[in-house]
Design a protein around this motif. Structure first.
Motif, PDB file in Angstrom:
ATOM      1  N   THR A  50       2.409  10.533   5.145  1.00 65.42           N
ATOM      2  CA  THR A  50       1.568   9.339   5.227  1.00 65.42           C
ATOM      3  C   THR A  50       2.015   8.326   4.176  1.00 65.42           C
ATOM      4  OG1 THR A  50      -0.058  10.044   3.557  1.00 65.42           O
ATOM      5  CG2 THR A  50      -0.405  10.803   5.824  1.00 65.42           C
ATOM      6  N   SER A  51       1.379   7.197   4.207  1.00 65.29           N
ATOM      7  CA  SER A  51       1.542   6.225   3.132  1.00 65.29           C
ATOM      8  C   SER A  51       0.883   6.793   1.873  1.00 65.29           C
ATOM      9  CB  SER A  51       0.894   4.892   3.519  1.00 65.29           C
ATOM     10  OG  SER A  51       1.051   3.950   2.494  1.00 65.29           O
ATOM     11  N   GLY A  52       1.113   6.144   0.744  1.00 69.36           N
ATOM     12  CA  GLY A  52       0.510   6.658  -0.470  1.00 69.36           C
ATOM     13  C   GLY A  52       0.751   5.768  -1.671  1.00 69.36           C
ATOM     14  N   GLN A  53       0.230   6.215  -2.814  1.00 70.13           N
ATOM     15  CA  GLN A  53       0.376   5.507  -4.075  1.00 70.13           C
ATOM     16  C   GLN A  53       0.973   6.453  -5.106  1.00 70.13           C
ATOM     17  OE1 GLN A  53      -3.379   3.531  -5.058  1.00 70.13           O
ATOM     18  NE2 GLN A  53      -3.742   3.254  -2.863  1.00 70.13           N
ATOM     19  N   PHE A  54       2.017   5.993  -5.782  1.00 75.28           N
ATOM     20  CA  PHE A  54       2.790   6.787  -6.728  1.00 75.28           C
ATOM     21  C   PHE A  54       2.623   6.201  -8.125  1.00 75.28           C
ATOM     22  CE2 PHE A  54       4.308   7.850  -2.689  1.00 75.28           C
ATOM     23  CZ  PHE A  54       5.224   8.898  -2.717  1.00 75.28           C
ATOM     24  N   SER A  55       2.181   7.015  -9.063  1.00 73.74           N
ATOM     25  CA  SER A  55       2.007   6.563 -10.440  1.00 73.74           C
ATOM     26  C   SER A  55       3.194   7.030 -11.275  1.00 73.74           C
ATOM     27  CB  SER A  55       0.705   7.110 -11.033  1.00 73.74           C
ATOM     28  OG  SER A  55       0.520   6.626 -12.349  1.00 73.74           O
ATOM     29  N   PHE A  56       3.877   6.066 -11.908  1.00 73.37           N
ATOM     30  CA  PHE A  56       5.117   6.345 -12.613  1.00 73.37           C
ATOM     31  C   PHE A  56       4.911   6.503 -14.115  1.00 73.37           C
ATOM     32  CE2 PHE A  56       6.632   4.848  -8.633  1.00 73.37           C
ATOM     33  CZ  PHE A  56       7.906   5.368  -8.473  1.00 73.37           C
TER      34      PHE A  56
END
Length: 243
Positions: free
Chosen positions: A198-204
């Protein structure tokens, strides 16, 4: 962003080189899971950016790993001591895109911000599931705390001493989740991107100078132009990331 003095109320070791610190102070600038604080330490030129694990009115919890002189100094602090913090830094996670069954994946130091995220998703009536990755079983932390929230938790360890043997990607389901939230080292994020359904959010995680966008030291390229990890990040949309 807000600057304030915080008082240490607890500082407890959770795992080898990993500590949980609870602080009291003005938390009004913290508005979303995934934001971070920047901590000034006596004798150190640069502040230390640490993700927010949990917060409430007048209370803040961070979990940090001792990796250098600054965090070693923090590990020796006792209740009653004070710290100068910048709070409300970073953009945090957008919960509106989660769907009903989001998947949360954290690796090592990327685990703490997912705890507050899980709490906020549950408060919205969502049903998150969590995958936590560590090198060894003895390094695991927050597993029980996630379980106490009623969240299904899968642990993956590189040496197989606890949970699934391997990396978080070895524990990822092929589907069945509506959205993805993750935080951890870049190699882990890249591997997750290669398997995500799926789509998503990645925290770097990124080295920072100022922590609020002035020095430009943590700038990275995205498909929509340059972004500062400390200001426009640390959370980026999956679709904009250039690996």
């Amino acid at each position: 962003m807000k600057r304030g003095m915080f008082t240490v109320s607890a500082n407890q070791q959770l795992a080898p080189a990993t500590f949980r610190m609870t602080l009291t102070g003005d938390t009004s600038a913290i508005t979303a899971p995934g934001q971070f604080v920047n901590i000034a330490l006596t004798g150190k030129f640069l502040r230390r950016p640490i993700s927010v694990c949990d917060w409430g009115e007048g209370s803040l919890t961070i979990i940090y790993k001792v990796v250098g002189q600054g965090t070693e100094q923090m590990s020796r602090m006792v209740p009653g001591e004070t710290l100068d913090l910048l709070t409300g830094l970073g953009n945090g996670y957008d919960l509106d895109k989660s769907g009903d069954k989001p998947l949360l994946i954290g690796g090592g130091a990327g685990v703490p911000p997912l705890y507050a995220l899980a709490k906020h998703l549950l408060a919205q009536g969502k049903h998150p599931q969590v995958i936590l990755g560590f090198n060894q079983g003895q390094e695991c932390f927050l597993v029980q705390e996630f379980q106490d929230l009623g969240v299904p938790v899968t642990v993956a360890t590189a040496d197989g001493s606890r949970g699934v043997r391997g990396f978080v990607t070895d524990a990822m389901p092929a589907g069945g989740y509506t959205y993805l939230y993750t935080c951890g080292p870049e190699a882990m994020l890249r591997a997750i991107d290669g398997k995500a359904a799926t789509s998503g959010q990645f925290s770097f995680e990124e080295r920072m100078g100022c922590g609020f966008g002035a020095c430009m030291g943590c700038t990275c390229k995205t498909k929509y132009g340059n972004k500062r990890i400390c200001r426009e990040g640390p959370v980026l949309e999956r679709e904009e990331i250039i690996w």
